[in-house]
Motif scaffolding. Structure first.
Motif, PDB file in Angstrom:
ATOM      1  N   GLY A 302       0.799  -1.223   0.000  1.00 31.20           N
ATOM      2  CA  GLY A 302       0.000   0.000   0.000  1.00 31.20           C
ATOM      3  C   GLY A 302       0.828   1.268   0.000  1.00 31.20           C
ATOM      4  O   GLY A 302       0.283   2.356   0.184  1.00 31.20           O
ATOM      5  N   MET A 303       2.148   1.147  -0.201  1.00 34.27           N
ATOM      6  CA  MET A 303       3.037   2.300  -0.168  1.00 34.27           C
ATOM      7  C   MET A 303       3.586   2.616  -1.552  1.00 34.27           C
ATOM      8  O   MET A 303       3.965   1.715  -2.305  1.00 34.27           O
ATOM      9  N   LEU A 304       3.636   3.894  -1.885  1.00 30.53           N
ATOM     10  CA  LEU A 304       4.278   4.348  -3.111  1.00 30.53           C
ATOM     11  C   LEU A 304       4.848   5.731  -2.867  1.00 30.53           C
ATOM     12  O   LEU A 304       4.478   6.407  -1.903  1.00 30.53           O
ATOM     13  N   SER A 305       5.770   6.136  -3.710  1.00 30.76           N
ATOM     14  CA  SER A 305       6.353   7.472  -3.621  1.00 30.76           C
ATOM     15  C   SER A 305       6.371   8.094  -5.000  1.00 30.76           C
ATOM     16  O   SER A 305       6.455   7.387  -6.017  1.00 30.76           O
ATOM     17  N   ILE A 306       6.292   9.415  -5.037  1.00 34.21           N
ATOM     18  CA  ILE A 306       6.384  10.146  -6.297  1.00 34.21           C
ATOM     19  C   ILE A 306       7.384  11.287  -6.116  1.00 34.21           C
ATOM     20  O   ILE A 306       7.580  11.787  -5.010  1.00 34.21           O
ATOM     21  N   ILE A 307       8.049  11.655  -7.192  1.00 35.38           N
ATOM     22  CA  ILE A 307       8.869  12.858  -7.205  1.00 35.38           C
ATOM     23  C   ILE A 307       8.149  13.877  -8.076  1.00 35.38           C
ATOM     24  O   ILE A 307       7.869  13.611  -9.253  1.00 35.38           O
ATOM     25  N   VAL A 308       7.812  15.001  -7.478  1.00 37.92           N
ATOM     26  CA  VAL A 308       7.053  16.015  -8.207  1.00 37.92           C
ATOM     27  C   VAL A 308       7.992  17.048  -8.815  1.00 37.92           C
ATOM     28  O   VAL A 308       9.068  17.338  -8.272  1.00 37.92           O
ATOM     29  N   ALA A 309       7.589  17.580  -9.950  1.00 41.01           N
ATOM     30  CA  ALA A 309       8.360  18.644 -10.591  1.00 41.01           C
ATOM     31  C   ALA A 309       8.317  19.886  -9.705  1.00 41.01           C
ATOM     32  O   ALA A 309       7.281  20.221  -9.144  1.00 41.01           O
ATOM     33  N   GLY A 310       9.450  20.548  -9.590  1.00 39.83           N
ATOM     34  CA  GLY A 310       9.478  21.769  -8.793  1.00 39.83           C
ATOM     35  C   GLY A 310      10.121  21.609  -7.437  1.00 39.83           C
ATOM     36  O   GLY A 310      10.268  22.592  -6.708  1.00 39.83           O
ATOM     37  N   GLY A 311      10.501  20.377  -7.061  1.00 40.64           N
ATOM     38  CA  GLY A 311      11.251  20.165  -5.838  1.00 40.64           C
ATOM     39  C   GLY A 311      10.468  20.334  -4.557  1.00 40.64           C
ATOM     40  O   GLY A 311       9.234  20.198  -4.520  1.00 40.64           O
ATOM     41  N   ALA A 312      11.192  20.672  -3.487  1.00 40.42           N
ATOM     42  CA  ALA A 312      10.624  20.708  -2.145  1.00 40.42           C
ATOM     43  C   ALA A 312       9.490  21.704  -2.025  1.00 40.42           C
ATOM     44  O   ALA A 312       8.452  21.418  -1.410  1.00 40.42           O
ATOM     45  N   GLU A 313       9.657  22.889  -2.582  1.00 39.78           N
ATOM     46  CA  GLU A 313       8.641  23.932  -2.451  1.00 39.78           C
ATOM     47  C   GLU A 313       7.308  23.491  -3.045  1.00 39.78           C
ATOM     48  O   GLU A 313       6.251  23.651  -2.429  1.00 39.78           O
ATOM     49  N   GLU A 314       7.361  22.906  -4.232  1.00 39.29           N
ATOM     50  CA  GLU A 314       6.125  22.454  -4.878  1.00 39.29           C
ATOM     51  C   GLU A 314       5.528  21.260  -4.140  1.00 39.29           C
ATOM     52  O   GLU A 314       4.303  21.141  -4.019  1.00 39.29           O
ATOM     53  N   ALA A 315       6.391  20.371  -3.656  1.00 46.10           N
ATOM     54  CA  ALA A 315       5.890  19.213  -2.917  1.00 46.10           C
ATOM     55  C   ALA A 315       5.128  19.650  -1.679  1.00 46.10           C
ATOM     56  O   ALA A 315       4.059  19.109  -1.355  1.00 46.10           O
ATOM     57  N   GLU A 316       5.667  20.641  -0.974  1.00 47.88           N
ATOM     58  CA  GLU A 316       4.995  21.127   0.225  1.00 47.88           C
ATOM     59  C   GLU A 316       3.683  21.829  -0.109  1.00 47.88           C
ATOM     60  O   GLU A 316       2.705  21.730   0.645  1.00 47.88           O
ATOM     61  N   ARG A 317       3.637  22.520  -1.226  1.00 52.14           N
ATOM     62  CA  ARG A 317       2.386  23.159  -1.627  1.00 52.14           C
ATOM     63  C   ARG A 317       1.310  22.116  -1.931  1.00 52.14           C
ATOM     64  O   ARG A 317       0.145  22.306  -1.590  1.00 52.14           O
ATOM     65  N   ILE A 318       1.709  21.045  -2.569  1.00 51.39           N
ATOM     66  CA  ILE A 318       0.754  19.973  -2.861  1.00 51.39           C
ATOM     67  C   ILE A 318       0.167  19.421  -1.574  1.00 51.39           C
ATOM     68  O   ILE A 318      -1.038  19.171  -1.463  1.00 51.39           O
ATOM     69  N   MET A 319       1.027  19.230  -0.569  1.00 53.90           N
ATOM     70  CA  MET A 319       0.564  18.690   0.707  1.00 53.90           C
ATOM     71  C   MET A 319      -0.474  19.596   1.366  1.00 53.90           C
ATOM     72  O   MET A 319      -1.394  19.115   2.032  1.00 53.90           O
ATOM     73  N   THR A 320      -0.351  20.900   1.184  1.00 51.44           N
ATOM     74  CA  THR A 320      -1.315  21.818   1.804  1.00 51.44           C
ATOM     75  C   THR A 320      -2.657  21.804   1.086  1.00 51.44           C
ATOM     76  O   THR A 320      -3.650  22.296   1.640  1.00 51.44           O
ATOM     77  N   ARG A 321      -2.705  21.265  -0.123  1.00 52.61           N
ATOM     78  CA  ARG A 321      -3.938  21.303  -0.910  1.00 52.61           C
ATOM     79  C   ARG A 321      -4.763  20.026  -0.813  1.00 52.61           C
ATOM     80  O   ARG A 321      -5.909  20.004  -1.239  1.00 52.61           O
ATOM     81  N   THR A 322      -4.173  18.945  -0.304  1.00 53.50           N
ATOM     82  CA  THR A 322      -4.957  17.712  -0.201  1.00 53.50           C
ATOM     83  C   THR A 322      -5.939  17.808   0.959  1.00 53.50           C
ATOM     84  O   THR A 322      -5.651  18.418   1.986  1.00 53.50           O
ATOM     85  N   LYS A 323      -7.086  17.224   0.770  1.00 48.46           N
ATOM     86  CA  LYS A 323      -8.124  17.218   1.807  1.00 48.46           C
ATOM     87  C   LYS A 323      -8.277  15.838   2.443  1.00 48.46           C
ATOM     88  O   LYS A 323      -8.514  15.720   3.642  1.00 48.46           O
ATOM     89  N   ILE A 324      -8.186  14.804   1.639  1.00 52.61           N
ATOM     90  CA  ILE A 324      -8.313  13.441   2.160  1.00 52.61           C
ATOM     91  C   ILE A 324      -6.953  12.937   2.651  1.00 52.61           C
ATOM     92  O   ILE A 324      -6.848  12.350   3.735  1.00 52.61           O
ATOM     93  N   TRP A 325      -5.924  13.170   1.866  1.00 59.39           N
ATOM     94  CA  TRP A 325      -4.573  12.784   2.275  1.00 59.39           C
ATOM     95  C   TRP A 325      -4.117  13.678   3.420  1.00 59.39           C
ATOM     96  O   TRP A 325      -4.086  14.894   3.292  1.00 59.39           O
ATOM     97  N   LYS A 326      -3.757  13.080   4.547  1.00 57.80           N
ATOM     98  CA  LYS A 326      -3.370  13.834   5.730  1.00 57.80           C
ATOM     99  C   LYS A 326      -1.846  13.932   5.831  1.00 57.80           C
ATOM    100  O   LYS A 326      -1.143  12.923   5.707  1.00 57.80           O
ATOM    101  N   PRO A 327      -1.298  15.142   6.056  1.00 61.03           N
ATOM    102  CA  PRO A 327       0.149  15.307   6.172  1.00 61.03           C
ATOM    103  C   PRO A 327       0.649  14.809   7.526  1.00 61.03           C
ATOM    104  O   PRO A 327       0.575  15.526   8.526  1.00 61.03           O
TER     105      PRO A 327
END
Length: 382
Positions: A302-327
């Motif tokens: 049940g585990m997977l990882s992704i590398i998002v374009a834009g590095g750490a800053e973009e990855a953190e922004r994505i985390m703030t936008r999820t509603k079901i996925w909990k950081p």
């Protein structure tokens, strides 16, 4: 083990048919001490709860059956179980660990090895020649594998690693936390010891801190592992043991759902324009896919990882936008979790700054995909 045996064993929870109360759920035993005759030996086998108590029997027996082990012991945490195994070594012993592995154990090893006189090397365990070069016959005592590995979910050849370890006079220890005995049984491939952070999938509800260690053979080394648990005070508490047993009774159902969602997520994410890489052994493009197909049964985890374009800053922004996925940090619970792994591991991390680690829970798969895609697309202003 057939799915029938595993599923039924878990659902039944090793219910004691001889319990005079007729309870179908194991009771919680709170006693910390037990009556002894004057000569000191207790005929019941129970003496003091730091060494064990009745409430441990069922979860330990259940895990022993699931992993096909000769013995099982529960610990107060996954780290407690893992460190008890390493601390059974002698000064001067050598160990081989993977590069891709749980960072908490990696951090502990650096401090422990200095004071204990243990030497260790980290190698790429997908390259068996590098493992062979790293082991020192008669000196290497442990080869440690974690597969699928955290956080790139690499797959290591357990049968080959067991052969390399045994030829050098070492034991193969496998962290089976992510696969669980539902998907993989390392002892069947020649492993000597299996460890779990039972906090994760085995409990599955993010409300218990627990660990487990199991052995293929009850020998002197295993005796030292048990000594470490008993005299370092690393035993699991009574309430935690009861909650762990409760959680394990649905392990097969939760793992199946998590695998289903993780596979669907990996398929959906691999072509997303904002995703540079997807790490999931269920994808045919994953370097370990063929091996995982042979070594795992019923899914790829049940585990997977992704590398998002834009590095750490973009990855953190994505985390703030999820509603079901909990950081949050952890994995294997009923809720889906997301984290930027480098931030969790700290400055010595070898993980790409843009890597997001995903633990698929048991929510509706479509909801998980839509929530993550909405966060990814919002990043692009769509």
């Amino acid at each position: 083990m057939s799915h029938y045996v595993a599923d039924t064993t878990l659902a039944q929870g090793y219910c004691d048919e001889h319990d005079p109360t007729g309870a179908v759920v194991p009771p919680i035993h709170l006693a910390t001490t037990f009556l002894r005759p004057p000569e000191g030996y207790s005929p019941t086998g129970w003496s003091y709860s730091r060494y064990g108590y009745p409430g441990l029997e069922m979860p330990e027996a259940t895990l022993k059956v699931l992993e096909g082990a000769a013995d099982c012991r529960l610990f107060s945490s996954g780290m407690s179980a893992m460190t008890a195994v390493v601390m059974a070594l002698q000064p001067g012993d050598h160990c081989v660990f993977p590069i891709d592995m749980y960072h908490g154990l990696r951090t502990w090893l650096k401090g422990f090895s200095t004071h204990w006189g243990i030497r260790f090397d980290h190698v790429d365990m997908t390259d068996l020649d590098k493992v062979r070069q790293a082991v020192i016959p008669g000196v290497t005592r442990l080869v440690w594998a974690e597969t699928p590995s955290n956080p790139h979910w690499q797959i290591y050849d357990l049968a080959a690693l067991a052969e390399i370890a045994h030829k050098a006079g070492a034991r193969l220890v496998v962290d089976n936390t992510v696969a669980t005995p539902i998907l993989a049984r390392p002892l069947a491939f020649g492993a000597d010891i299996v460890v779990h952070s039972a906090t994760k999938y085995l409990n599955g509800h993010s409300d218990v801190l627990a660990g487990a260690a199991l052995t293929a053979t009850v020998d002197d080394f295993w005796g030292r592992v048990l000594f470490n648990r008993d005299y370092h005070g690393g035993i699991l508490g009574q309430f935690q043991a009861a909650l762990l047993m409760r959680g394990m009774r649905t392990l097969h159902l939760r793992v199946a759902r998590a695998c289903e969602s993780a596979m669907a997520l990996a398929e959906a994410l691999k072509d997303h324009p904002s995703v540079n890489a997807v790490f999931y052994p269920g994808l045919p493009t994953h370097p370990g896919h063929a091996l995982a197909t042979r070594q795992m049964a019923g899914g790829f985890g049940g585990m997977l990882s992704i590398i998002v374009a834009g590095g750490a800053e973009e990855a953190e922004r994505i985390m703030t936008r999820t509603k079901i996925w909990k950081p949050a940090t952890s994995l294997g619970g009923v809720e889906s979790l997301i984290e930027r792994r480098e931030a969790v591991e700290g400055p010595n991390s070898h993980v790409d700054p843009g890597l997001l680690r995903l633990s698929a829970g048991v929510e509706a798969t479509r909801d998980l995909i839509d929530d993550l895609f909405a966060a990814l697309d919002a990043k692009n202003g769509n």
